[in-house]
Design an enzyme around this catalytic site. Structure first.
Site, PDB file in Angstrom:
ATOM      1  N   GLY C  53       0.845  -1.186  -0.016  1.00  0.00           N
ATOM      2  CA  GLY C  53       0.087   0.116   0.153  1.00  0.00           C
ATOM      3  C   GLY C  53       0.907   1.218  -0.053  1.00  0.00           C
ATOM      4  O   GLY C  53       2.002   1.265   0.445  1.00  0.00           O
ATOM      5  N   GLY C  55       1.847   5.036   1.495  1.00  0.00           N
ATOM      6  CA  GLY C  55       1.677   5.627   3.039  1.00  0.00           C
ATOM      7  C   GLY C  55       3.035   5.252   3.570  1.00  0.00           C
ATOM      8  O   GLY C  55       3.122   5.427   4.874  1.00  0.00           O
ATOM      9  N   HIS C  56       3.700   4.310   3.161  1.00  0.00           N
ATOM     10  CA  HIS C  56       5.181   3.803   3.725  1.00  0.00           C
ATOM     11  C   HIS C  56       6.286   4.408   3.209  1.00  0.00           C
ATOM     12  O   HIS C  56       7.269   3.794   3.355  1.00  0.00           O
ATOM     13  CB  HIS C  56       5.220   2.399   3.742  1.00  0.00           C
ATOM     14  CG  HIS C  56       4.003   1.526   3.943  1.00  0.00           C
ATOM     15  ND1 HIS C  56       3.322   1.838   5.275  1.00  0.00           N
ATOM     16  CD2 HIS C  56       3.089   0.556   3.635  1.00  0.00           C
ATOM     17  CE1 HIS C  56       2.225   1.118   5.575  1.00  0.00           C
ATOM     18  NE2 HIS C  56       2.084   0.310   4.259  1.00  0.00           N
ATOM     19  N   HIS C 217       0.374   0.629   9.859  1.00  0.00           N
ATOM     20  CA  HIS C 217      -1.127   1.281   8.917  1.00  0.00           C
ATOM     21  C   HIS C 217      -1.955   1.772   9.806  1.00  0.00           C
ATOM     22  O   HIS C 217      -3.193   1.912   9.571  1.00  0.00           O
ATOM     23  CB  HIS C 217      -1.641   0.134   8.483  1.00  0.00           C
ATOM     24  CG  HIS C 217      -1.034  -0.719   7.491  1.00  0.00           C
ATOM     25  ND1 HIS C 217      -0.096  -1.558   7.864  1.00  0.00           N
ATOM     26  CD2 HIS C 217      -0.933  -0.899   6.227  1.00  0.00           C
ATOM     27  CE1 HIS C 217       0.516  -2.276   6.829  1.00  0.00           C
ATOM     28  NE2 HIS C 217       0.077  -1.884   5.859  1.00  0.00           N
TER      29      HIS C 217
END
Ligand code: ADP
Ligand code: ADP
Ligand code: MG
Ligand code: MG
Ligand code: MG
Ligand code: MG
Lengths: 204, 329, 329, 204
Positions: C53, C55-56, C217
């Site tokens: 995903g 966002g990292h 997350h």
């Protein structure tokens, strides 16, 4: 006006105590128009002087003042370090070169001028100079200690309505108006502390 | 407080120790830990020395190494270092060609570096370059100059590359000063800074506010306004930058999108993309772009855009090899 | 919201475009922008592909380049990429030696990579290494495995270096799996994550709280407790890590102090220094340490500590040259 | 039970509408024990299917279902994508290979088993399977549509007290108890939507 070792030790202790007590307030003033560290900066400087108080007080007054200035410069950092340091170092140097009966007010005036040169600043810039100038004037006029203290406090308060032209606050433009200058505030605090000591221990 | 930094006075020294330990192949502490220096000096090269308050990491220590700085002096959080630190750095890294001091234009930094230079005037040849790249410089009555912000790293990189080539003190100073009209930055804060000592926020922003024209000390900026979309934010940053840059024929535009400490890479790259789009609309295509967290204001959320219009020679200095904890190419 | 990322769905693509533009010497978009790849492939080398995903960042795209990944697939924020992206990456970067997929152990990632591998089984040789380094793994009844967190970059670096040397698919898989008992991470959050789409915080921490054992997350961690001082926080992270590492004679300990996106360098280096002090007390001296923002959880404030007990051969792979947007040595 | 193109188009529209309406709630459920994106994920998937609804509805039902599954897989991502995708793709394949009069319940059971294999999960793990299993059982028992819908809603609610053993919630251990599973919730929502359609348009 003379100062012996005991006076100097006492004054160092009082100044340190007052800065400690007002550290939080000075930080808050600096947060409003600067970076919030003025209280911590002044505390660090006065702590450093306080640690050396015995050695300092044993020195002849001019050398002692110059030493205090150097300790302040080497411990405070920021804008306040060079400014307070220059003031004390120049005061010490002035007293050292002047004749025995040199006019203290004249020597102070020269030290204040050195601060202004160091800061490339002048009256009305909303800095500690706005306290130093009137204090010097009152001393030149031979005012009583309590009168000088009152003048210092009023002068600091008067910076509230000034528009800053030097220091971090100057980047704020119009938004610097309405807040007392932290450097002016610490300067008035120290002046008041010293004046009160002179009042209570009326010059011999 | 979203913060590990409880007691700022000791935390700065601890953090520096962690930094030096992580990069011990490149850097080492100077005498009494007063500053951080290159592990190996190059004799006969001008010593490039910078410094400033803590809270801006990786500036300046992260730029120590081949092709950039020789030493950096770190003060307390947001507080200029003291002259004894700067003196010690000069004494230890001047190998004969003199010292160039790179100073951000804050009264405190300027005065502390100046006092150090005065005190060492008898034993070092010293020149100073003052960085003043902040475009947040309204119709203010300030008596002298702009703040030095993220553009500082451009000055340090170019001067570092030039010093490595053997450029002398006077030429380095001229190079640094020649840049000043062609280097501008502008920043926005989306969340203010909490000072570690006091847990006090220097300015508190509501969830629908932003502060435009901020510096890197959590001080309030030029003006506060409603939270805008990212395209609009980028426009508010780029327009004053472009308006204030002295035009240059044959310029190589260098773009830096810099995070203030609390803004993650995904957002910086988003801002970078929007900035390129805006600049394209103005007919500007960056010759190089650098995106990351380089000049921080503790954990402030927000970012700044820096644009430098470089001459071909300056651009070659930017592209010249560099090996530091933060920049390697 | 302290956030530029308003509309997450388009922002991820925008941010990726900004990333590729900033590093166009090293990386390029794959077909239809479905993934990011090395600009130049090495024929006959196993293609190393990862993803997850958004966002990292800088994971995974920031690790594309010589000595690390060949391609990375990015999904929406905190959402695994879809099989078509992974299929496209395999088709474009497999030069004949097969594909190694590096997958963080989240059900979503595992299933999407698995579906892609099934769909491409007729045209690629494919192996998968699942990363499960999270030490926040209490007496839970979870049916299978730990999360993959910051240790992922260790797996990607070692496999990347080995692939560059011509190691084949089966050996690479064995290398990756051999590491799993000797790689652990543990994270703390000091402030939660605000999701861009909804401006909703996934978990809200009071000013005197912290969350121990968080993943990346914004999901809640193992437990919430009162805010402790930095030494104590470091202890709470290091102890479970040490307790779970399989001992190794002649180990080269590798330490990573990783920021989650909202924590600035000054604090990461402070934590690094305290971590070294704690490890020293346990008789452990890192052979290498890496401090920075590598595996983020959007703008979460906090950090993780990763420890890997490497064999001398693995350590040599860690030290082998690498040229990516994020790591260069 | 037969479905013509109009039915399929209508069902796609209804499902998309329901997911859109409950998107925020599904996200909130996922924030409590996961990463907060389940609403956005499902919306993205249903939007993708909706964009293709005309082409899909024109296909024979088995192919249409398989196509819906593929579109979901290629658009949702996360855990929900492969799970819902597998369900629909297997359902389509099952209907395609079965004889004309194949038992829908048996084909559904095989599709649900494929979902469990894909997720390496089973009953009581606190996932969408905890809705799929009882729904399949009710269908096998020839329950009326409204009865199936009620069962689906109850099954989703029942996940609240379960301890998660798969998916992101499983990392929470005991703390996963007390929150309804978002995947179970979206599954019940879709099942209910479909059942209500069947109820209103009683099979010809
Ligand atoms: N150029 C200057 N000339 C005179 N006084 C100054 C100047 N710059 C700053 N000051 C004084 O210093 C004070 C701030 O000191 P401090 O907060 O300790 O340093 P800094 O501004 O570097 O954080 C101001 O309030 C002002 O009184
Ligand atoms: N291994 C699994 N088996 C079955 N269902 C699962 C599994 N993992 C997750 N789920 C389901 O998926 C839902 C979460 O979907 P979503 O939020 O879209 O994906 P992600 O967890 O990747 O963010 C969970 O609520 C659960 O019902
Ligand atoms: Mg200040
Ligand atoms: Mg300061
Ligand atoms: Mg997700
Ligand atoms: Mg989710």
């Amino acid at each position: 006006m003379t100062l012996d070792a005991a006076d100097l030790t006492a004054l160092i202790g009082l100044c340190r105590e007052q800065i400690e007590q007002h550290c939080e307030r000075l930080g808050r003033l600096d947060s409003a128009i600067g970076d919030g560290d003025h209280g911590a900066n002044m505390r660090r400087g006065l702590e450093a002087v306080y640690r050396e108080r015995d050695a300092i007080s044993a020195l002849p007054l001019p050398v002692a003042l110059e030493r205090i200035g150097l300790v302040l410069v080497m411990s405070i950092g920021g804008a306040a370090g060079p400014l307070y340091g220059t003031l004390l170092m120049e005061l010490g140097r002035g007293l050292a070169t002047g004749e025995e009966e040199a006019d203290f007010a004249a020597i102070l005036a020269q030290a204040v001028a050195a601060v202004a040169r160091r800061g490339r600043s002048g009256p009305g810039d909303k800095t500690l100079l706005d306290v130093l100038y009137p204090v010097q004037a009152e001393i030149a006029g031979h005012a009583a200690p309590l009168r000088i203290a009152e003048c210092a406090r009023n002068a600091a308060q008067a910076t509230e309505m000034m528009l800053a032209r030097r220091g971090r606050a100057s980047y704020l433009g119009e938004r610097s108006i309405g807040h007392e200058d932290p450097g002016a505030s610490s300067c008035a605090l120290l002046a008041t502390t010293i004046c009160q000591y002179f009042q209570e221990h009326a010059p011999s | 407080m979203t913060r590990l930094l409880h007691a700022a006075e000791t935390a700065v020294a601890q953090s520096l120790a962690g930094f030096v330990a992580a990069h011990e192949d490149l850097v080492a502490f100077g005498v009494e830990g007063k500053f951080v220096r290159r592990r190996r000096l190059t004799p006969g090269k001008v010593a490039l020395i910078s410094g400033g308050g803590a809270g801006h990491e990786p500036l300046h220590c992260g730029f120590i190494g081949t092709g950039m700085l020789d030493a950096a002096c770190t003060g307390h959080v947001f507080t200029s270092p003291t002259p004894d630190q700067i003196l010690a750095a000069m004494d230890e890294t001047d190998t004969g060609a003199g010292c160039l001091l790179v100073v951000k234009n804050y009264d405190g930094d300027v005065m502390n570096f100046e006092m150090a230079a005065e005190m060492a005037a008898d034993r070092h040849r010293i020149e100073t370059v003052i960085v003043e790249d902040d475009a947040a410089y309204g119709p203010s009555v300030r008596s002298r100059g702009r703040r030095g912000v993220a553009g500082t790293m451009v000055v340090e990189k170019l001067l570092g590359a030039a010093a490595e080539r053997g450029t002398d003190l006077a030429e380095l100073k001229a190079l640094g000063e020649g840049l000043s009209g062609r280097l501008r930055s502008m920043g926005v804060a989306l969340r203010g800074v909490t000072l570690p000592d006091t847990a006090r926020e220097t300015f508190a922003l509501g969830p629908d506010e932003m502060e435009i024209g901020v510096g890197i000390h959590g001080e309030p900026g030029l003006y506060r306004t409603g939270r805008a979309g990212p395209e609009e934010i980028v426009r508010l940053l780029c327009e004053p930058v472009l308006a204030q840059l002295s035009p240059l024929a044959d310029a190589r535009p260098l773009l830096i999108v810099n995070g203030f400490g609390g803004t993650p890479p995904i957002e910086l790259h988003l801002a970078h993309n929007l900035t390129r789009a805006f600049l394209r609309g103005q007919g500007i295509v960056p010759a190089r772009a650098l995106v990351g967290t380089f000049v921080t204001s503790l954990d402030m959320a927000g970012l700044s855009v820096t644009l430098a219009l470089l001459t071909p020679e300056e651009f070659a200095l930017w592209c010249a090899p560099v090996t530091t904890p933060t920049l390697v190419w």
